[in-house]
Design an enzyme around this catalytic site. Structure first.
Site, PDB file in Angstrom:
ATOM      1  N   GLY A 180       0.780  -1.234   0.000  1.00 21.03           N
ATOM      2  CA  GLY A 180       0.000   0.000   0.000  1.00 21.03           C
ATOM      3  C   GLY A 180       0.809   1.281   0.000  1.00 21.03           C
ATOM      4  N   PRO A 198       4.898  -4.751  -1.067  1.00 19.00           N
ATOM      5  CG  PRO A 198       7.022  -3.968  -1.650  1.00 19.00           C
ATOM      6  CD  PRO A 198       6.320  -4.937  -0.740  1.00 19.00           C
ATOM      7  CB  CYS A 220     -18.726   3.654 -26.920  1.00 22.16           C
ATOM      8  SG  CYS A 220     -18.117   3.495 -28.585  1.00 22.16           S
ATOM      9  CD  GLU A 221     -18.398   3.426 -20.049  1.00 17.28           C
ATOM     10  OE1 GLU A 221     -18.281   4.063 -18.993  1.00 17.28           O
ATOM     11  OE2 GLU A 221     -18.343   2.207 -20.138  1.00 17.28           O
ATOM     12  CE1 TYR A 251      -2.999  -3.764  -8.010  1.00 20.19           C
ATOM     13  CE2 TYR A 251      -1.773  -1.767  -7.511  1.00 20.19           C
ATOM     14  CZ  TYR A 251      -2.172  -3.043  -7.170  1.00 20.19           C
ATOM     15  OH  TYR A 251      -1.739  -3.595  -5.992  1.00 20.19           O
TER      16      TYR A 251
HETATM   17  N1  LLP Z   1      -1.005  -7.019  -0.109  1.00 19.02           N
HETATM   18  C1  LLP Z   1      -2.323  -7.223  -0.145  1.00 19.02           C
HETATM   19  C2  LLP Z   1      -2.923  -8.213   0.721  1.00 19.02           C
HETATM   20  C3  LLP Z   1      -3.132  -6.493  -1.031  1.00 19.02           C
HETATM   21  O1  LLP Z   1      -4.437  -6.691  -1.048  1.00 19.02           O
HETATM   22  C4  LLP Z   1      -2.522  -5.536  -1.889  1.00 19.02           C
HETATM   23  C5  LLP Z   1      -3.324  -4.759  -2.822  1.00 19.02           C
HETATM   24  C6  LLP Z   1      -1.133  -5.358  -1.830  1.00 19.02           C
HETATM   25  C7  LLP Z   1      -0.400  -6.125  -0.913  1.00 19.02           C
HETATM   26  C8  LLP Z   1      -0.391  -4.407  -2.709  1.00 19.02           C
HETATM   27  O2  LLP Z   1      -0.785  -3.093  -2.561  1.00 19.02           O
HETATM   28  P1  LLP Z   1       0.067  -1.938  -3.291  1.00 19.02           P
HETATM   29  O3  LLP Z   1       1.408  -1.876  -2.641  1.00 19.02           O
HETATM   30  O4  LLP Z   1       0.194  -2.317  -4.719  1.00 19.02           O
HETATM   31  O5  LLP Z   1      -0.742  -0.716  -3.107  1.00 19.02           O
HETATM   32  N2  LLP Z   1      -6.489  -1.748  -8.181  1.00 19.02           N
HETATM   33  C9  LLP Z   1      -6.182  -0.766  -7.172  1.00 19.02           C
HETATM   34  C10 LLP Z   1      -5.333  -1.334  -6.077  1.00 19.02           C
HETATM   35  C11 LLP Z   1      -5.948  -2.531  -5.410  1.00 19.02           C
HETATM   36  C12 LLP Z   1      -5.007  -3.096  -4.417  1.00 19.02           C
HETATM   37  C13 LLP Z   1      -5.442  -4.394  -3.910  1.00 19.02           C
HETATM   38  N3  LLP Z   1      -4.550  -4.985  -2.983  1.00 19.02           N
HETATM   39  C14 LLP Z   1      -5.520   0.431  -7.817  1.00 19.02           C
HETATM   40  O6  LLP Z   1      -5.375   0.445  -9.038  1.00 19.02           O
HETATM   41  O7  LLP Z   1      -5.158   1.387  -7.138  1.00 19.02           O
END
Ligand code: LLP
Length: 440
Positions: free
Chosen positions: A248, A291, A361-362, A390
């Site tokens: 996160g 991460p 188309c949106e 993502y």
């Molecule tokens: N660990 C777990 C259990 C998770 O659910 C996630 C992300 C991560 C690690 C990695 O998080 P990151 O470091 O990448 O923020 N589609 C959304 C993000 C969804 C994240 C879901 N889980 C976006 O595009 O912002």
């Protein structure tokens, strides 16, 4: 736009990534094109690895594959010494196909199927991140049947609210993920894990959300989770040997985003865990972090060709590119903001404010509402930065657009790592029932 990773502007005024002119990449591979900067990915891996002192064995950095996963990406991650978080049979299959060290694979997911659990047991994944009671029971049964012992980390919802978009917030109590801590379910899960055969309790996990900039929610999570570890030990005697605080970590997308250096995250987390272990008289757990975005987000960008331009005097100038929400759903889904540069006019000052829209188309298919760019013409190559996380993984075939290709660039060499989907790919899974064959 902030230049990320190895990006530079050359003497011809063109944007260069990994030693490759983006204009040339667009010519060679077509657009839209995802461009991944290998040195930048590796640099980000190393920053985490070093800041958490992962080589010491006291911490582990686990790349969250949902951000971007291909066989080539698995190889890079493996060679940098990171672990891998997978959340589905498909991600696991990708990792195994790439020969990722199986003991460094962490299997997540809030609804793992019977087939996925069997697949993971057969592969011998390092850890099962168990999300709920049904999974715990099923995993125990399947492990016993196979004469195996599954190493388990329990995913906990700690009841911490992080300041981020509600769709990517996960630490709060009202969440579909994990065993709820404040109502006693997390402790009950540890008791059950202790009783069940075929299950070896290794530790606890939480993930409070994504694109978080503050340090405090992480140290707070560390405290709450260490207190749970103490309660688990008291109730069951089980030792939390591993504490996973999730991912996160926020990154730069656009002006106003101010990410912390990785060392700041590491210091906040490691010092708090150590302090809590001392206070609660617990052994130091191995600290795990996951991460995704912070490894690959800034290392990826998307090149588009500018097509139609529509000016509504006094209102807005719409500049359409040859991709859009099908290759980057984040602006439409989360209101995410990005920045752009004209790769063929990279040294020119901004001359106009335009809106970058896609070809779907949106009306909501907007990539950037307000971009300050040099005078823009059809045929220009527009690059949106920080799309590495993502973007491809959430891409769709909406409007039957083929998913773009991806290249990995380094030292002036560009290697294709994902092929562009062509029209035949789009109908590959279509089935024409016999009774419709004769209808036209
Ligand atoms: N660990 C777990 C259990 C998770 O659910 C996630 C992300 C991560 C690690 C990695 O998080 P990151 O470091 O990448 O923020 N589609 C959304 C993000 C969804 C994240 C879901 N889980 C976006 O595009 O912002």
């Amino acid at each position: 736009m902030h230049l990320q990773g190895t990006m530079v502007i050359n003497e011809r005024g063109r944007l260069v990534i990994g030693g490759c002119e983006v204009v040339q990449l667009a010519r060679d591979f077509g657009t839209p094109l995802y461009i991944f900067d290998e040195d930048c990915i590796r640099e980000n891996c190393r920053r985490f690895y070093q800041a958490f002192n992962a080589g010491s064995g006291r911490a582990e950095v686990i790349y969250a594959g949902k951000a971007f996963l291909t066989t080539a990406m698995c190889r890079i991650i493996a060679s940098e010494g990171l672990g891998l978080d997978v959340v589905s049979g498909g991600e696991l299959y990708t990792a195994l196909a790439a020969g990722f060290p199986v003991d460094r694979i962490y299997f997540h997911g809030n609804n793992k199927s019977y087939a996925e659990l069997c697949q993971a047991l057969a592969a011998g994944v390092g850890r099962f991140m168990v999300d709920n009671f049904a999974e715990l029971e099923l995993l125990s049964r399947l492990s016993v049947e196979r004469g195996q012992v599954a190493k388990v980390i329990l995913r906990v919802t700690p009841g911490i609210e992080a300041h981020t978009h509600e769709y990517i917030r996960t630490g709060q109590i009202d969440s579909k993920f994990g065993f709820t801590l404040p109502n006693g379910q997390a402790l009950a899960a540890a008791r059950r894990a202790d009783e069940l055969p075929g299950i070896e309790f290794k530790g606890l996990h939480c993930h409070i959300g994504s694109q978080i900039f503050e340090l405090e929610p992480y140290s707070e999570a560390a405290t709450v989770m260490m207190e749970l570890a103490a309660a688990v030990k008291e109730a069951t005697g089980l030792v939390t040997a591993e504490l996973d605080l999730g991912g996160g970590f926020g990154i730069y997308y656009s002006a106003g985003d101010e990410p912390r250096p990785v060392s700041a995250w590491a210091a906040a987390i490691l010092t708090r865990v150590e302090a809590e272990a001392r206070r609660l008289n617990l052994p130091q757990p191995r600290v795990l972090v996951e991460p995704g975005r912070a490894i690959v987000g800034p290392a990826g960008s998307t090149a588009y060709t500018v097509g139609s331009i529509k000016e509504i005097p006094g209102v807005r100038k719409y500049v359409a590119v040859d991709g859009g929400m099908a290759d980057n759903i984040r602006p439409a889904l989360y209101g995410a903001k990005y920045e752009a540069i004209l790769a063929n006019k990279a040294n020119l000052p901004p001359a106009e404010r335009v809106a970058i829209t896609g070809k779907c188309c949106e009306s909501g298919d907007m990539l950037i509402w307000e971009a300050e760019l040099p005078r823009i013409e059809s045929g220009d190559i527009l690059l949106i930065s920080c799309t590495g996380a993502y973007g491809y993984t959430m891409a769709s075939n909406y409007n039957r657009l083929g998913r773009p290709a991806a290249v990995l660039v380094r030292d002036g060499v560009a290697d294709l790592i994902i092929k562009r989907e062509d029209y035949s790919d789009l109908i590959r899974n279509d089935v024409l029932p016999a009774r419709l064959v004769r209808t036209c």
